[in-house]
Design an enzyme around this catalytic site. Structure first.
Site, PDB file in Angstrom:
ATOM      1  N   CYS A  38      87.353 -81.747  15.980  1.00  8.14           N
ATOM      2  CA  CYS A  38      86.993 -83.044  16.526  1.00  8.14           C
ATOM      3  C   CYS A  38      85.481 -83.044  16.866  1.00  8.14           C
ATOM      4  O   CYS A  38      85.038 -82.022  17.016  1.00  8.14           O
ATOM      5  CB  CYS A  38      87.671 -83.589  17.459  1.00  8.14           C
ATOM      6  SG  CYS A  38      87.762 -82.510  18.920  1.00  8.14           S
ATOM      7  N   CYS A  90      84.621 -80.938  19.771  1.00  2.36           N
ATOM      8  CA  CYS A  90      84.608 -79.554  19.704  1.00  2.36           C
ATOM      9  C   CYS A  90      83.009 -79.244  19.229  1.00  2.36           C
ATOM     10  O   CYS A  90      82.647 -78.294  19.734  1.00  2.36           O
ATOM     11  CB  CYS A  90      85.528 -78.792  18.513  1.00  2.36           C
ATOM     12  SG  CYS A  90      87.094 -79.463  18.817  1.00  2.36           S
ATOM     13  N   ASP A 117      59.706 -87.604 -12.390  1.00  2.00           N
ATOM     14  CA  ASP A 117      58.561 -86.758 -12.887  1.00  2.00           C
ATOM     15  C   ASP A 117      58.696 -86.787 -14.497  1.00  2.00           C
ATOM     16  O   ASP A 117      59.688 -86.945 -15.075  1.00  2.00           O
ATOM     17  CB  ASP A 117      58.495 -85.549 -12.351  1.00  2.00           C
ATOM     18  CG  ASP A 117      57.542 -84.650 -12.659  1.00  2.00           C
ATOM     19  OD1 ASP A 117      56.489 -84.857 -12.704  1.00  2.00           O
ATOM     20  OD2 ASP A 117      57.960 -83.361 -13.015  1.00  2.00           O
ATOM     21  N   ASP A 148      60.499 -81.441 -10.445  1.00  2.00           N
ATOM     22  CA  ASP A 148      60.778 -80.060 -10.513  1.00  2.00           C
ATOM     23  C   ASP A 148      59.575 -79.217 -10.053  1.00  2.00           C
ATOM     24  O   ASP A 148      59.862 -77.978  -9.790  1.00  2.00           O
ATOM     25  CB  ASP A 148      61.176 -79.724 -12.160  1.00  2.00           C
ATOM     26  CG  ASP A 148      60.021 -79.635 -12.930  1.00  2.00           C
ATOM     27  OD1 ASP A 148      59.089 -80.737 -12.682  1.00  2.00           O
ATOM     28  OD2 ASP A 148      59.911 -78.877 -13.818  1.00  2.00           O
ATOM     29  N   ASP A 200      55.451 -81.719  -7.065  1.00  2.00           N
ATOM     30  CA  ASP A 200      56.281 -82.742  -6.674  1.00  2.00           C
ATOM     31  C   ASP A 200      56.834 -82.433  -5.285  1.00  2.00           C
ATOM     32  O   ASP A 200      57.569 -83.409  -4.614  1.00  2.00           O
ATOM     33  CB  ASP A 200      57.498 -82.792  -7.857  1.00  2.00           C
ATOM     34  CG  ASP A 200      57.368 -83.242  -8.906  1.00  2.00           C
ATOM     35  OD1 ASP A 200      56.313 -84.193  -9.072  1.00  2.00           O
ATOM     36  OD2 ASP A 200      57.707 -82.720 -10.020  1.00  2.00           O
TER      37      ASP A 200
END
Lengths: 52, 761
Positions: free
Chosen positions: B39, B42, B446, B631, B635
């Site tokens: 939960c 925890c 791109d 890529d 970028d």
């Protein structure tokens, strides 16, 4: 009516056996893969792959 | 069974240190599974516990897959100390990858099944005795027989509570000891109160017993948790599938004698020679020494066609040798191979916590406090009205208000979405990416390498007098030799062995400079190549210019092809109501050409990384939520700044590090479906949260007024948790795009309704 005093302890023993059987089945991997067996009949080659 | 039998000896933290942590520059990082995380609380106790340890710089806990990710300063603390704390908190740290993790998962699954089995059999049996007691209450029963039945119930209920209910009780005890309020506290309180009262009433021979409620409650709770655990294991298996792709041993050839020996993967060192037979997996990165390999790299790169690799060519660890047997030379340590860095990236991402999950987590803690207050009030009120009904009412309130469904609502949906996206070839590397993707309204694409194939060719070369075009191409090739920019590939074919550049420096978005034959050359945009502003003798749209100190030397026209699936992808994204922008560092000509073919308005060309960032910031300032897809190295910044970013799998490592999502296949085709999956996930999360809050709000008054017996409350709570889990599973199979794209999910997310805004962080 007094037979119930015999039958109820018997049922308790039976449930103990059932639980033991289920634990054994889990520990030996009976529930690990529920799909493979169903699929295996569709496979052509001899399914001799080693399970893990 | 063979693998499992020897699962035990690897349990100590020390012996595993080298295998699952990475340490560099005094910074350590580890991701591991902590068994027993159930939960939100925890997770919090681990975060707090580790946060208190000096030297720990960051802790992330994922409730869904039970993963903990810790970074630390290795001068101040050690992995051993960290694992000891996690173990002291009551969680078992287990390594993530390979056999031990699989064995740990199987152990957890089996223990869970056994608990369910015992609880199921026990509760059915107790129900039978209870039926006797209920009938007896109406028709009269011999008090001695009733007592006997109750004692029998007690006999069966005790192991169910102590064995099956152990994880619940332990969790509750734990929360109390840590002074946190988790859902296990209310549940344990209900269980223990009901059981103790029943034992007491059995012993004194009068009053109600609740053994049937106790066992049934445990059974339902365990079934709900089992379903949740299976989802967690499924989420983990994506990563482990990658790790499992590698064999445990390799066939190494002894240096002197060429004898083959089998050695564990960990013992391989760069320079070792390995033998890989037909059909075997290539265990590490290497180069071919002898033989021609035909490799299937589909797992590593997503490339489905087999590739031929001759001696001297590189091999990727994790690919399969489908050709003849080969000998290879190891080039990287086993834990530094390309596949491993991919796995580590993924694990890091999975260890992170979804942001909306946090909102639910905070809600749960707030909830529990209120519930305890409410329960006390109910107990006091009933004590005045009708003391005999106080106990069942208190029990029902405790059970009905269990915030299980609430704390499950978000994590299970995100886990399902992550696994669906993985099937689409999209790797989620940051867990709030799914939520972000759902809310996107603009996509910046791109061009080079993203919309186009990224395999450019030199179409045209102009040179100044005295320089042959072959020579110009060779110089350019030397400069571009180590660059990963797509344009570099166009020159690579023209490389000449005797012309070399040792000091090439790349300026992202501008070009490259370096010395060839003692002369400083610049290759790139005209403005970069001719830094002193000199004119060049070539036509206006020269594209890439090669220049030295005396001015422009050569101009190249380089272009590449549109991806075959680009048109379809753009149409699909448009059908989802997304606005598309094209931002490229390339020249106007090719950019306008691509934009025209795809029907994208206002393409932006000749953008440097800063310019792309400016464009993005402008859109964001206008209230847009932007998905950036790119890529290249150029970028990187814009990928990092966008709300959500996606990098092509073959792209540069900078793009990978900056992106939230990776496209593993070299294709854009799965993009529209990914966005649709994310949107559906968000809808389902909201349904889940609404349902669980509504259920709790409706059930509490009924329980408090004594209209809802504890066992009905138990069924209701378990069913509401199961409903949430089942609802989340719909993400896995939903037909998100619809049959006809125009009728697809067009709803734009309402910015005032997003859950992200509720979680300031």
């Amino acid at each position: 009516m007094s037979s119930i005093y015999l039958l109820i302890p018997l049922s308790v023993i039976l449930i103990g056996v059932a639980v033991w059987a289920f634990f054994w089945a889990v520990d030996t991997g009976q529930f690990e893969d529920l799909d493979a067996q169903a699929r295996s009949i569709l496979e052509d080659e001899d399914a001799s792959r080693s399970g893990d | 069974m063979k693998t499992a039998a020897s699962g035990k000896p690897h349990r100590t933290a020390v012996s595993l240190e080298g295998h699952w942590a990475s340490e560099s520059d005094g910074q350590g990082h580890v991701v591991f599974n902590a068994e027993g995380i159930r939960c939100a609380n925890c997770a919090r106790s681990i975060r707090n516990g580790l946060g208190a340890l000096p030297g720990v710089t960051g802790t992330e806990v994922n409730v869904v897959n039970g993963r903990v990710s810790v970074s630390w300063n290795s001068h101040l603390t050690s992995l051993g100390a960290i694992l000891a704390i996690v173990a002291d908190l009551g969680f078992k740290p287990v390594p993530l990858v390979g056999a031990a993790a699989a064995a740990a998962r199987r152990e957890e699954r089996r223990a869970s099944l056994k608990r369910i089995g015992l609880a199921g059999l026990g509760s059915v049996q107790i129900m039978m005795y209870a039926a006797g007691l209920y009938t007896g209450a109406f028709h009269g029963i011999d008090p001695a027989l009733a007592g006997f039945l109750k004692w029998t119930c007690l006999l069966i209920a005790t192991p169910v509570l102590l064995y099956s209910g152990a994880p619940i009780l332990r969790g509750g005890l734990h929360d109390i000891r840590r002074r946190t309020l988790g859902m296990d506290v209310t549940v344990s309180l209900a269980l223990v109160l009901a059981f103790v009262a029943s034992v007491f009433n059995t012993a004194r021979g009068q009053g109600e017993v609740y053994f049937d409620s106790v066992t049934m409650f445990i059974f339902f709770l365990l079934v709900g948790r089992h379903v949740e655990m299976k989802g967690r294991h499924q989420a983990a298996s994506v990563t482990d599938a990658l790790a499992r792709a590698l064999p445990a041993t390799a066939t190494r050839l002894r240096a002197a004698t060429d004898d083959a020996e089998r050695v564990p993967l960990e013992q391989l060192r760069p320079g070792d020679r390995l033998r890989v037979a037909t059909g075997e997996i290539i265990p590490v990165d290497g180069t071919v020494l002898a033989g021609i390999a035909l490799v299937d790299e589909s797992l590593v790169t997503g490339e489905s066609a087999a590739r031929q690799r001759a001696p001297g060519e590189a091999l990727l660890g994790g690919s399969i040798n489908t050709g003849s047997a080969i000998t290879l030379q190891v080039t990287s340590a086993p834990n530094a191979s390309a596949l491993h860095s991919l796995v580590r990236l993924l694990e890091r991402a999975q260890g992170e916590r979804p942001r909306i999950g946090l909102a639910a987590e905070r809600m749960a803690s707030w909830f529990v406090l209120r519930i305890l207050v409410l329960t006390a009030l109910v107990a006091i009120a009933w004590a005045f009205v009708d003391p005999s009904r106080a106990f069942p009412a208190v029990l029902a309130v405790l059970v009905a208000t269990c915030p299980c469904a609430l704390s499950l609502a978000t994590p299970v949906a995100i886990a399902a979405a992550t696994s669906r996206l993985a099937r689409l070839g999209v790797l989620v590397t940051r867990s709030d990416a799914v939520e972000g993707l759902a809310q996107v309204d603009t996509v910046i694409l791109d061009k080079t390498g993203t919309l186009t194939t990224g395999h450019p060719r030199v179409l045209e070369t102009q040179t100044r007098e005295g320089l042959s075009s072959g020579m110009a191409l060779s110089i350019a090739a030397a400069l571009e030799e180590s660059s990963r920019h797509p344009v570099a590939q166009a020159f690579r074919a023209h490389g000449a062995r005797e012309i070399r550049c040792g000091d090439a420096r790349e300026f992202p978005g501008d070009g490259i400079e370096g010395h060839v034959d003692g002369r400083l050359w610049r290759l790139g945009k005209p403005a970069f190549a001719l830094q002193d502003g000199r004119a060049h003798p070539f036509t206006e749209d020269a594209g890439i210019l090669l220049a030295d100190a005396s001015g422009g030397a050569a101009a190249f026209v380089v272009s590449d092809e549109l991806r075959p699936d680009a048109g379809e992808t753009v149409a699909g994204l448009r059908a989802l109501g997304l606005e598309l922008r094209l931002a490229s560092g390339d020249r106007e000509g090719p950019v306008a050409h691509v934009a025209r073919r795809l029907g994208i308005a206002r393409p932006a060309a000749r953008l440097r990384p800063e310019d792309k960032l400016t464009l993005l910031r402008e859109l964001q300032a206008g209230g847009h939520r932007v998905l950036m897809i790119g890529d290249g190295m150029n970028d990187g910044p814009v990928l990092a700044a966008a709300q959500v970013s996606m990098a092509m799998g073959h792209g540069s490592s900078i793009a990978h590090a900056a992106a939230d999502l990776l496209l593993l296949r070299d294709s854009l085709a799965s993009l529209p479906e990914s966005v649709a999956v994310a949107r559906r996930t968000l809808v389902i999360i909201r349904q889940n949260l609404r349902w669980s809050v509504a259920y709790n709000l409706a059930a509490v008054p009924l329980a408090a007024l004594g209209l809802m017996p504890p066992w009905i409350a138990a069924i209701g709570m378990s069913l509401s948790s199961l409903l949430v889990v089942m609802n989340a599973r719909r993400v896995l199979s939903a037909d998100v795009l619809g049959r006809k794209p125009p009728q697809g999910p067009r709803r734009t997310p309402d910015p005032h309704h997003t859950l992200a805004t509720e979680a300031p962080q």
